[in-house]
Design a protein around this motif. Sequence first.
Motif, PDB file in Angstrom:
ATOM      1  N   UNK A 128      -0.360  46.780  -3.805  1.00 41.51           N
ATOM      2  CA  UNK A 128      -1.130  46.597  -5.033  1.00 41.51           C
ATOM      3  C   UNK A 128      -1.992  45.342  -4.932  1.00 41.51           C
ATOM      4  N   UNK A 129      -3.261  45.488  -5.241  1.00 41.35           N
ATOM      5  CA  UNK A 129      -4.187  44.357  -5.233  1.00 41.35           C
ATOM      6  C   UNK A 129      -4.524  43.976  -6.669  1.00 41.35           C
ATOM      7  N   UNK A 130      -4.222  42.721  -7.046  1.00 43.55           N
ATOM      8  CA  UNK A 130      -4.555  42.218  -8.377  1.00 43.55           C
ATOM      9  C   UNK A 130      -5.536  41.071  -8.196  1.00 43.55           C
ATOM     10  N   UNK A 131      -6.755  41.243  -8.704  1.00 41.63           N
ATOM     11  CA  UNK A 131      -7.812  40.251  -8.547  1.00 41.63           C
ATOM     12  C   UNK A 131      -8.232  39.767  -9.929  1.00 41.63           C
ATOM     13  N   UNK A 132      -8.279  38.438 -10.093  1.00 42.54           N
ATOM     14  CA  UNK A 132      -8.739  37.850 -11.348  1.00 42.54           C
ATOM     15  C   UNK A 132     -10.027  37.082 -11.062  1.00 42.54           C
ATOM     16  N   UNK A 133     -11.072  37.449 -11.768  1.00 44.52           N
ATOM     17  CA  UNK A 133     -12.377  36.813 -11.601  1.00 44.52           C
ATOM     18  C   UNK A 133     -12.687  36.015 -12.868  1.00 44.52           C
TER      19      UNK A 133
END
Length: 131
Positions: free
Chosen positions: A52-57
């Motif tokens: 799972x990839x969780x990206x916060x921008x």
Amino acid sequence: SKRIPKRIAQELIQHVKTIQVVASYQDPASKSAYEFARQMQSPSLLKVNPSLSVVVDNPSATPPPNPRIRVEYNDGSVWEEDTSGYKLPQLRSMFYEKAEEAEEQSMQRESKRGNIRKAEGQIITQSINFD
């Protein structure tokens, strides 16, 4: 918005590929989006779905854009939402509802594959009949 039991959450998180959160630290409307991202990075969920990839921008634009969540599920479906009008329990509920739909799609595909394999097996069995 109903509470998702931990066991079901761990089962459904397996159907999620990526979670992208776009939210500004300075924007109070981003609070639920940030908390959602934090919860989706919990060790118990990542243990069940290590890919799972969780990206916060955190965009620096002024004024900040509306906070958004974009989730891609393993069945190819995508859920995108402007989160500014939602509290965290509502976001979690929508997220897991979509994951449940992805799980159903996955199960239907597996069922179809199984039926095709079964049919192929019957054809092979019938063609090797040496009476």
